[in-house]
Write an enzyme that holds these catalytic residues in place. Structure first.
Site, PDB file in Angstrom:
ATOM      1  N   GLN A 169     -51.096  71.554 -93.325  1.00 52.89           N
ATOM      2  CA  GLN A 169     -52.375  71.799 -93.990  1.00 52.89           C
ATOM      3  C   GLN A 169     -52.123  72.266 -95.422  1.00 52.89           C
ATOM      4  O   GLN A 169     -53.053  72.422 -96.201  1.00 52.89           O
ATOM      5  CB  GLN A 169     -53.176  72.867 -93.240  1.00 52.89           C
ATOM      6  N   ASP A 179     -48.764  72.572-101.054  1.00 47.84           N
ATOM      7  CA  ASP A 179     -47.773  73.053-102.034  1.00 47.84           C
ATOM      8  C   ASP A 179     -46.499  72.211-102.112  1.00 47.84           C
ATOM      9  O   ASP A 179     -45.674  72.404-102.991  1.00 47.84           O
ATOM     10  CB  ASP A 179     -47.404  74.518-101.707  1.00 47.84           C
ATOM     11  N   HIS A 223     -54.281  67.854 -95.738  1.00 49.10           N
ATOM     12  CA  HIS A 223     -55.264  68.289 -96.733  1.00 49.10           C
ATOM     13  C   HIS A 223     -54.861  67.890 -98.149  1.00 49.10           C
ATOM     14  O   HIS A 223     -55.329  68.475 -99.120  1.00 49.10           O
ATOM     15  CB  HIS A 223     -55.453  69.812 -96.648  1.00 49.10           C
ATOM     16  N   CYS A 235     -61.586  56.134-111.315  1.00 52.44           N
ATOM     17  CA  CYS A 235     -60.942  54.952-110.688  1.00 52.44           C
ATOM     18  C   CYS A 235     -59.986  55.351-109.565  1.00 52.44           C
ATOM     19  O   CYS A 235     -59.467  54.497-108.858  1.00 52.44           O
ATOM     20  CB  CYS A 235     -60.174  54.164-111.760  1.00 52.44           C
TER      21      CYS A 235
HETATM   22  N1  APR Z   1     -45.281  83.493 -90.877  1.00 51.84           N
HETATM   23  C1  APR Z   1     -46.155  82.875 -90.030  1.00 51.84           C
HETATM   24  N2  APR Z   1     -47.496  83.037 -90.099  1.00 51.84           N
HETATM   25  C2  APR Z   1     -47.967  83.858 -91.063  1.00 51.84           C
HETATM   26  C3  APR Z   1     -47.128  84.537 -91.982  1.00 51.84           C
HETATM   27  C4  APR Z   1     -45.733  84.326 -91.850  1.00 51.84           C
HETATM   28  N3  APR Z   1     -44.868  84.922 -92.676  1.00 51.84           N
HETATM   29  N4  APR Z   1     -47.916  85.284 -92.827  1.00 51.84           N
HETATM   30  C5  APR Z   1     -49.204  85.068 -92.439  1.00 51.84           C
HETATM   31  N5  APR Z   1     -49.227  84.229 -91.384  1.00 51.84           N
HETATM   32  C6  APR Z   1     -50.389  83.706 -90.656  1.00 51.84           C
HETATM   33  C7  APR Z   1     -51.627  84.579 -90.722  1.00 51.84           C
HETATM   34  O1  APR Z   1     -51.594  85.514 -89.660  1.00 51.84           O
HETATM   35  C8  APR Z   1     -52.734  83.536 -90.508  1.00 51.84           C
HETATM   36  O2  APR Z   1     -53.026  83.394 -89.121  1.00 51.84           O
HETATM   37  O3  APR Z   1     -50.754  82.503 -91.290  1.00 51.84           O
HETATM   38  C9  APR Z   1     -52.119  82.245 -91.027  1.00 51.84           C
HETATM   39  C10 APR Z   1     -52.763  81.738 -92.292  1.00 51.84           C
HETATM   40  O4  APR Z   1     -54.092  81.419 -91.973  1.00 51.84           O
HETATM   41  P1  APR Z   1     -55.081  80.890 -93.132  1.00 51.84           P
HETATM   42  O5  APR Z   1     -54.985  81.772 -94.317  1.00 51.84           O
HETATM   43  O6  APR Z   1     -56.405  80.667 -92.465  1.00 51.84           O
HETATM   44  O7  APR Z   1     -54.432  79.502 -93.566  1.00 51.84           O
HETATM   45  P2  APR Z   1     -54.530  78.131 -92.802  1.00 51.84           P
HETATM   46  O8  APR Z   1     -54.579  78.315 -91.321  1.00 51.84           O
HETATM   47  O9  APR Z   1     -53.489  77.258 -93.350  1.00 51.84           O
HETATM   48  O10 APR Z   1     -55.970  77.582 -93.306  1.00 51.84           O
HETATM   49  C11 APR Z   1     -56.307  76.272 -92.902  1.00 51.84           C
HETATM   50  O11 APR Z   1     -58.215  76.369 -94.382  1.00 51.84           O
HETATM   51  O12 APR Z   1     -58.963  77.155 -96.416  1.00 51.84           O
HETATM   52  C12 APR Z   1     -58.579  76.015 -95.715  1.00 51.84           C
HETATM   53  O13 APR Z   1     -57.682  74.033 -96.589  1.00 51.84           O
HETATM   54  C13 APR Z   1     -57.388  75.377 -96.372  1.00 51.84           C
HETATM   55  O14 APR Z   1     -55.477  74.348 -95.335  1.00 51.84           O
HETATM   56  C14 APR Z   1     -56.292  75.505 -95.323  1.00 51.84           C
HETATM   57  C15 APR Z   1     -57.061  75.626 -94.031  1.00 51.84           C
END
Ligand code: APR
Length: 266
Positions: free
Chosen positions: A118, A121, A136, A147
Site C-alpha cells: 500500500q 515510497d 496505491h 494526457c
Molecule cells: N512495524 C510494523 N508495523 C508498524 C510499525 C513497525 N515498526 N510501526 C507502526 N506500525 C503499524 C501501526 O501499528 C499501524 O497498525 O503500522 C500500521 C500503519 O497503519 P496506517 O497508518 O493506517 O497505514 P496503512 O495501513 O498503510 O494505511 C493504509 O490508508 O491512508 C491510506 O493510502 C493510505 O496506503 C494507506 C492506507
C-alpha cells in the site's frame, strides 16, 4: 522476545519455509523504521515546523483526494512533493531488506512470491524486492492530468507549484502524483495480481498495516478462505489480528530478520 512471541515467530518461519507460494501485504508501518510517518499515528514528530502546522491543519486523508487537488492544486502538490523528497531521502530498513532476501530464497527454489504494498515510497524496490505490486501507486512518479504521460521528477524539491506538465502545451495540463487517491479505483492490473496471489498462496503475511483500508485489507482474508496460513506483524492489534494463525506483536524491522534467519537455520 517474549516466549509467546518467540513461539509465533518460530511457527511462522516453519510455515514460510515449507511454503511454495508466498504473498505479502505491507503498509506504512514497514516504512516507519525508515523515518516515514504512518497515516493513522496522532503526531508527525519528523515534520519541519512549517509542515507541522500544515499537518495539524489538515487530515492527510483530506489532501489525498481528487477534490482537494481540484480545489487547491498548489497546496496538494506542495504536500506531495514534500513527502516525495522525504521518501527519496529515506533508506530501506531491516524489514524491507529481510523481505527482499525471503523473495530471493523462494524464487531460487522455484517458488512464487508476490509483494503487495500500500506504500508509495518505493523502499521495497530499493531494498531489492522484485515482484512488487503497488496497490496505491507511487509518489516517485507523477503524471499529466491531461494526457496521462508519466514522468519521474528530479530527486530535488520542485520549484513550481502546481507543476506544469512538460508533455502538453495546454497551460491547464498539470503534473499530479501517480498515487491512488481516496475515491479513485485501484489499478486493474494491481487488483488482478493481488487477487491471484491471495487465491493461490500457501502463506499470506500482513505487515505494518492497520487493515482498515479496502480492498487491500481483504486480501489476507481471501487467502485464509482459500486455505492459506496467515501471519500478521504489527506492534499493535488490528481488526484482523484475531483471525490470523499467528499475530506477532513486534516491529517489522525486528521480527522479519528473525523469521528469515529461522527459515534459513531451521
Ligand atoms: N512495524 C510494523 N508495523 C508498524 C510499525 C513497525 N515498526 N510501526 C507502526 N506500525 C503499524 C501501526 O501499528 C499501524 O497498525 O503500522 C500500521 C500503519 O497503519 P496506517 O497508518 O493506517 O497505514 P496503512 O495501513 O498503510 O494505511 C493504509 O490508508 O491512508 C491510506 O493510502 C493510505 O496506503 C494507506 C492506507
Amino acid at each position: 522476545m517474549l516466549n509467546a512471541m518467540h513461539h509465533a515467530v518460530q511457527a511462522a518461519a516453519n510455515a514460510l519455509r515449507a511454503a511454495r507460494r508466498i504473498a505479502v501485504l505491507t503498509g506504512a508501518g514497514i516504512s516507519a523504521e525508515s523515518g516515514l510517518r504512518t497515516f493513522r499515528s496522532a503526531a508527525a514528530p519528523d515534520l519541519p515546523p512549517d509542515m507541522q502546522a500544515l499537518w495539524k491543519e489538515f487530515d492527510p486523508q483530506t489532501l489525498a483526494t481528487p477534490e482537494a487537488f481540484a480545489a487547491n492544486p498548489d497546496l496538494v502538490t506542495r504536500w506531495y512533493d514534500w513527502r516525495r523528497i522525504g521518501c527519496l531521502a529515506a533508506e530501506p530498513n531491516a524489514g524491507h531488506l529481510a523481505l527482499a532476501e525471503l523473495e530471493r530464497g523462494l524464487v531460487q527454489s522455484d517458488g512464487s512470491y508476490t509483494l503487495l504494498t500500500q506504500n508509495v515510497d518505493r523502499l521495497h524496490q530499493r531494498a531489492g524486492s522484485r515482484n512488487v505490486v503497488e496497490l496505491h501507486g507511487t509518489i516517485i512518479v507523477w503524471r499529466c492530468t491531461r494526457c496521462g504521460e508519466e514522468t519521474e521528477p528530479a530527486p530535488e524539491p520542485m520549484t513550481e507549484f502546481p507543476p506544469r506538465a512538460p508533455c502538453c502545451r495546454d497551460p491547464r495540463a498539470l503534473l499530479r502524483p501517480d498515487v491512488v487517491w481516496f475515491g479513485e479505483a485501484l489499478p486493474d492490473c494491481a487488483l488482478r495480481a493481488a487477487s491471484d496471489a491471495a487465491e493461490s498462496c500457501d502463506v499470506f503475511m500482513s505487515i505494518g498495516t492497520s487493515s482498515m483500508v479496502y480492498p487491500a485489507a481483504a486480501f489476507v482474508l481471501q487467502a485464509a478462505a482459500n486455505g492459506a496460513r496467515t501471519v500478521e506483524i504489527n506492534p499493535d492489534p488490528t481488526p484482523i489480528s484475531p483471525r490470523m494463525d499467528w499475530s506477532i506483536r513486534a516491529k517489522a524491522g525486528d521480527a522479519l530478520p528473525r523469521i528469515v534467519e529461522l527459515m534459513r537455520t531451521g
